[in-house]
Motif scaffolding. Structure first.
Motif, PDB file in Angstrom:
ATOM      1  N   PRO A  19       0.818  -1.228   0.000  1.00  0.00           N
ATOM      2  CA  PRO A  19       0.000   0.000   0.000  1.00  0.00           C
ATOM      3  C   PRO A  19       0.843   1.266   0.000  1.00  0.00           C
ATOM      4  O   PRO A  19       0.414   2.296  -0.528  1.00  0.00           O
ATOM      5  N   LEU A  20       2.051   1.204   0.585  1.00  0.00           N
ATOM      6  CA  LEU A  20       2.935   2.359   0.559  1.00  0.00           C
ATOM      7  C   LEU A  20       3.313   2.705  -0.868  1.00  0.00           C
ATOM      8  O   LEU A  20       3.214   3.858  -1.306  1.00  0.00           O
ATOM      9  N   LEU A  21       3.707   1.668  -1.629  1.00  0.00           N
ATOM     10  CA  LEU A  21       4.092   1.880  -3.022  1.00  0.00           C
ATOM     11  C   LEU A  21       2.899   2.312  -3.865  1.00  0.00           C
ATOM     12  O   LEU A  21       2.999   3.229  -4.688  1.00  0.00           O
ATOM     13  N   LEU A  22       1.757   1.679  -3.644  1.00  0.00           N
ATOM     14  CA  LEU A  22       0.565   2.027  -4.420  1.00  0.00           C
ATOM     15  C   LEU A  22       0.113   3.459  -4.135  1.00  0.00           C
ATOM     16  O   LEU A  22      -0.356   4.163  -5.031  1.00  0.00           O
ATOM     17  N   GLY A  23       0.265   3.893  -2.886  1.00  0.00           N
ATOM     18  CA  GLY A  23      -0.108   5.259  -2.547  1.00  0.00           C
ATOM     19  C   GLY A  23       0.768   6.277  -3.247  1.00  0.00           C
ATOM     20  O   GLY A  23       0.278   7.293  -3.756  1.00  0.00           O
ATOM     21  N   LEU A  69      -4.640   3.565   0.787  1.00  0.00           N
ATOM     22  CA  LEU A  69      -3.367   4.075   0.268  1.00  0.00           C
ATOM     23  C   LEU A  69      -2.784   5.171   1.163  1.00  0.00           C
ATOM     24  O   LEU A  69      -1.862   5.881   0.758  1.00  0.00           O
ATOM     25  N   LYS A  70      -3.306   5.288   2.367  1.00  0.00           N
ATOM     26  CA  LYS A  70      -2.967   6.399   3.253  1.00  0.00           C
ATOM     27  C   LYS A  70      -1.468   6.503   3.519  1.00  0.00           C
ATOM     28  O   LYS A  70      -0.895   7.594   3.480  1.00  0.00           O
ATOM     29  N   ASP A  71      -0.814   5.367   3.773  1.00  0.00           N
ATOM     30  CA  ASP A  71       0.622   5.394   4.095  1.00  0.00           C
ATOM     31  C   ASP A  71       1.442   5.950   2.938  1.00  0.00           C
ATOM     32  O   ASP A  71       2.354   6.763   3.139  1.00  0.00           O
ATOM     33  N   GLY A  72       1.126   5.515   1.730  1.00  0.00           N
ATOM     34  CA  GLY A  72       1.857   5.994   0.566  1.00  0.00           C
ATOM     35  C   GLY A  72       1.584   7.455   0.264  1.00  0.00           C
ATOM     36  O   GLY A  72       2.478   8.201  -0.137  1.00  0.00           O
ATOM     37  N   ILE A  73       0.342   7.880   0.479  1.00  0.00           N
ATOM     38  CA  ILE A  73      -0.015   9.274   0.246  1.00  0.00           C
ATOM     39  C   ILE A  73       0.705  10.180   1.238  1.00  0.00           C
ATOM     40  O   ILE A  73       1.229  11.241   0.873  1.00  0.00           O
ATOM     41  N   ARG A  74       0.771   9.755   2.487  1.00  0.00           N
ATOM     42  CA  ARG A  74       1.488  10.536   3.497  1.00  0.00           C
ATOM     43  C   ARG A  74       2.990  10.546   3.218  1.00  0.00           C
ATOM     44  O   ARG A  74       3.669  11.547   3.450  1.00  0.00           O
ATOM     45  N   PHE A  75       3.502   9.426   2.703  1.00  0.00           N
ATOM     46  CA  PHE A  75       4.917   9.366   2.327  1.00  0.00           C
ATOM     47  C   PHE A  75       5.214  10.388   1.237  1.00  0.00           C
ATOM     48  O   PHE A  75       6.236  11.087   1.277  1.00  0.00           O
ATOM     49  N   PHE A 292       8.008  17.944 -11.024  1.00  0.00           N
ATOM     50  CA  PHE A 292       7.016  16.873 -11.078  1.00  0.00           C
ATOM     51  C   PHE A 292       6.840  16.216  -9.706  1.00  0.00           C
ATOM     52  O   PHE A 292       5.713  15.954  -9.264  1.00  0.00           O
ATOM     53  N   LEU A 293       7.951  15.953  -9.012  1.00  0.00           N
ATOM     54  CA  LEU A 293       7.864  15.348  -7.685  1.00  0.00           C
ATOM     55  C   LEU A 293       7.202  16.291  -6.690  1.00  0.00           C
ATOM     56  O   LEU A 293       6.457  15.852  -5.807  1.00  0.00           O
ATOM     57  N   LEU A 294       7.448  17.585  -6.849  1.00  0.00           N
ATOM     58  CA  LEU A 294       6.801  18.561  -5.980  1.00  0.00           C
ATOM     59  C   LEU A 294       5.293  18.556  -6.219  1.00  0.00           C
ATOM     60  O   LEU A 294       4.498  18.628  -5.274  1.00  0.00           O
ATOM     61  N   ALA A 295       4.884  18.436  -7.489  1.00  0.00           N
ATOM     62  CA  ALA A 295       3.456  18.345  -7.802  1.00  0.00           C
ATOM     63  C   ALA A 295       2.858  17.072  -7.220  1.00  0.00           C
ATOM     64  O   ALA A 295       1.735  17.075  -6.695  1.00  0.00           O
ATOM     65  N   SER A 296       3.607  15.963  -7.283  1.00  0.00           N
ATOM     66  CA  SER A 296       3.144  14.699  -6.704  1.00  0.00           C
ATOM     67  C   SER A 296       2.959  14.827  -5.199  1.00  0.00           C
ATOM     68  O   SER A 296       1.973  14.344  -4.636  1.00  0.00           O
ATOM     69  N   ALA A 297       3.918  15.501  -4.548  1.00  0.00           N
ATOM     70  CA  ALA A 297       3.797  15.717  -3.102  1.00  0.00           C
ATOM     71  C   ALA A 297       2.585  16.572  -2.778  1.00  0.00           C
ATOM     72  O   ALA A 297       1.882  16.341  -1.781  1.00  0.00           O
TER      73      ALA A 297
END
Length: 338
Positions: A19-23, A69-75, A292-297
């Motif tokens: 779920p971390l990766l999927l998030g 997906l909470k863990d991945g989203i928070r990551f 792009f990574l900043l937008a993802s965050a």
């Protein structure tokens, strides 16, 4: 017949990793969609980051928060955000700042101080949220979304606060950039003076400089240099806030004020990008990746925004920021022309 066979079960570590990766992948997909949509008319004015945040907020308030997906989203909203800030350092050419001298840095420092002071003064008068207003003051004075992203962990800002701050600063920055482009031919300023004005008072490039890079002189008269100086000053500003909060013991925060070690990485990448012979194409690729990574965050943060709370939380801080932006523009104009 099945005796002797051992049934395999997924390890707890693998179960947590999935779920971390999927998030994280989920935030990357939304950011990719936001980047694609940002090339459409109207949306091309607000940019990929704000478009990605809007998609995240829309998803959160229609489909709901993807709890699995909470863990991945928070990551993404925490670790990926810090990594993006580290990569953002490659945008900062220290040699350009040294070449322009202390006078430009002085202008930049005055812009930052004025923006924060006016924002916080108006916020106090109208009763706006202090921390969100401070984030907006920093974003206005320094370099928009990147500055808010850098300051948010130090201020222990909530994820919703950070996302709202980034969205507001991107929206207001777009409005002022378009206004500057409209006024350019109407102001009695030389190209150099206009470049300095936009460099020390805008946290977002105007349309004429939209594609400029830190090492290009494409903007008139040093607009990029002025922005570089403000990005450079982001480091001592955030460090100062961190040290001040640690000395106060986080009395007005939530306790443990983290030290912004990711800014050390920002400094390191700035030095590498400035003094090491890195191909320009690679630097451009890193810059694109950082954005792009900043937008993802920001997608990870935007998924925490409740529309029901947005009006109550955002309007007053936004009014404080708008006032500060007008004051900064006028003060910068009179500083340059007198």
């Amino acid at each position: 017949m099945n005796e002797g066979k051992v049934r395999s079960y997924p390890s707890p570590q693998r179960a947590e990793t999935c779920p971390l990766l999927l998030g994280v992948i989920f935030t990357l997909v939304v950011a990719t969609l936001g980047n694609a949509l940002s090339h459409l008319p109207v949306l091309d004015r607000v940019g990929a980051m704000l478009t990605s945040i809007l998609l995240a907020v829309l998803y959160r308030n229609t489909v709901g928060y993807p709890e699995g997906l909470k863990d991945g989203i928070r990551f993404a909203g925490q670790k990926v955000l810090r990594f993006a800030i580290v990569l953002y350092g490659f945008k900062l050419n220290i040699q350009v700042i040294i070449h322009k001298g202390a006078s430009l840095l002085l202008y930049d420092a005055q812009s930052i101080a004025l923006s924060i002071a006016v924002t916080m003064l108006i916020a106090h008068i109208i009763g706006a949220e202090r921390r969100l207003s401070l984030l907006l003051g920093i974003g206005t004075g320094v370099c928009g979304a990147a500055a808010i992203a850098a300051a948010a962990p130090v201020l222990e800002a909530e994820e919703e606060e950070t996302a709202i701050g980034v969205g507001i600063v991107a929206l207001v920055g777009t409005i002022f950039a378009l206004a500057y482009a409209f006024l350019r031919s109407r102001l009695p300023l030389s190209p150099v003076e206009y470049g300095v004005l936009s460099g020390i008072s805008l946290h977002r490039d105007s349309p004429c400089c939209r594609r400029s890079l830190p090492r290009r002189a494409g903007c008139p008269g040093g607009s990029a240099s002025g922005k570089l100086g403000r990005v450079f000053l982001m480091v001592p500003l955030v460090f100062t806030i961190a040290i001040a909060n640690r000395k106060r013991g986080g009395s007005q925060m939530r306790g443990n004020v983290p030290f912004p070690w990711f800014l050390a990485g920002f400094i390191a990448t700035s030095l590498i990008g400035t003094y090491f012979p890195i191909p320009k194409d690679l630097l451009n690729l890193i810059s694109t990746g950082a954005s792009f990574l900043l937008a993802s965050a920001m997608v990870g943060l935007g998924l925490n925004v409740h529309l029901a709370n947005l009006r109550e939380r955002a309007l007053k801080p936004m009014a404080a920021m708008l006032t500060a932006s007008v004051v900064l523009s006028l003060a910068s104009y009179f500083t340059i022309t007198h």
